[in-house]
Design an enzyme around this catalytic site. Structure first.
Site, PDB file in Angstrom:
ATOM      1  N   CYS A  51       0.902  -1.226  -0.034  1.00  0.00           N
ATOM      2  CA  CYS A  51      -0.005   0.061  -0.173  1.00  0.00           C
ATOM      3  C   CYS A  51       0.862   1.312  -0.003  1.00  0.00           C
ATOM      4  CB  CYS A  51      -0.898   0.030   1.295  1.00  0.00           C
ATOM      5  SG  CYS A  51      -2.074  -1.139   1.214  1.00  0.00           S
ATOM      6  N   GLN A  52       0.450   2.163  -0.704  1.00  0.00           N
ATOM      7  CA  GLN A  52       1.204   3.623  -0.708  1.00  0.00           C
ATOM      8  C   GLN A  52       1.178   4.263   0.616  1.00  0.00           C
ATOM      9  OE1 GLN A  52      -0.435   6.067  -4.112  1.00  0.00           O
ATOM     10  NE2 GLN A  52       1.152   7.579  -3.704  1.00  0.00           N
TER      11      GLN A  52
END
Length: 139
Positions: A51-52
């Site tokens: 996930c960013q």
């Protein structure tokens, strides 16, 4: 409710919105309504890789179902994880593993997300299924 029934509800809800701006605002509202994960649970081993933003997911087996808690430090991922929590929370490991994610395409979510956010969404789904697989293997 089954996962498929919850997915159908989500698709119906998203069909009421005329554009992606409204859907985006809805996701943000879902994130705002998410019960915050206690700080002591926000540990590195609960961070979803890929996930960013930082997204935490924890799971506990309660009877025959899995109870998930989740949180994020960013508004959009928090809304997305809230949507997935709604679908997977308090479901059996088998139901989670056998579920599909067609509803993501049906609401157009993947098209709306940047490639890095879309990868994050897939990482979130994989983590839910990983927990389900682990709990199923234990029983």
């Amino acid at each position: 409710m089954t996962i498929a029934e919850i997915q159908n509800e989500i698709v119906d809800e998203f069909s009421f919105f005329d554009n992606w701006e409204q859907r985006y605002e809805y996701l943000i509202e879902l994130g705002k309504d998410l019960v915050e994960m206690p700080e002591e649970q926000k540990t590195e081993d609960k961070v979803i890789k890929g996930c960013q933003s930082t997204v935490w997911l924890d799971a506990k087996m309660e009877g025959d179902t899995i109870h998930f808690t989740a949180d994020s430090n960013a508004i959009l991922p928090k809304g997305i994880i809230a949507l997935l929590l709604r679908m997977y929370n308090n479901q059996s490991p088998r139901a989670i593993l056998e579920s599909d994610t067609d509803f993501i395409q049906n609401i157009g979510l993947q098209e709306f997300l940047s490639p890095t956010r879309a990868n994050g969404l897939l990482a979130m789904v994989k983590q839910f299924k990983f927990y389900a697989l682990a709990f199923q293997a234990k029983s």
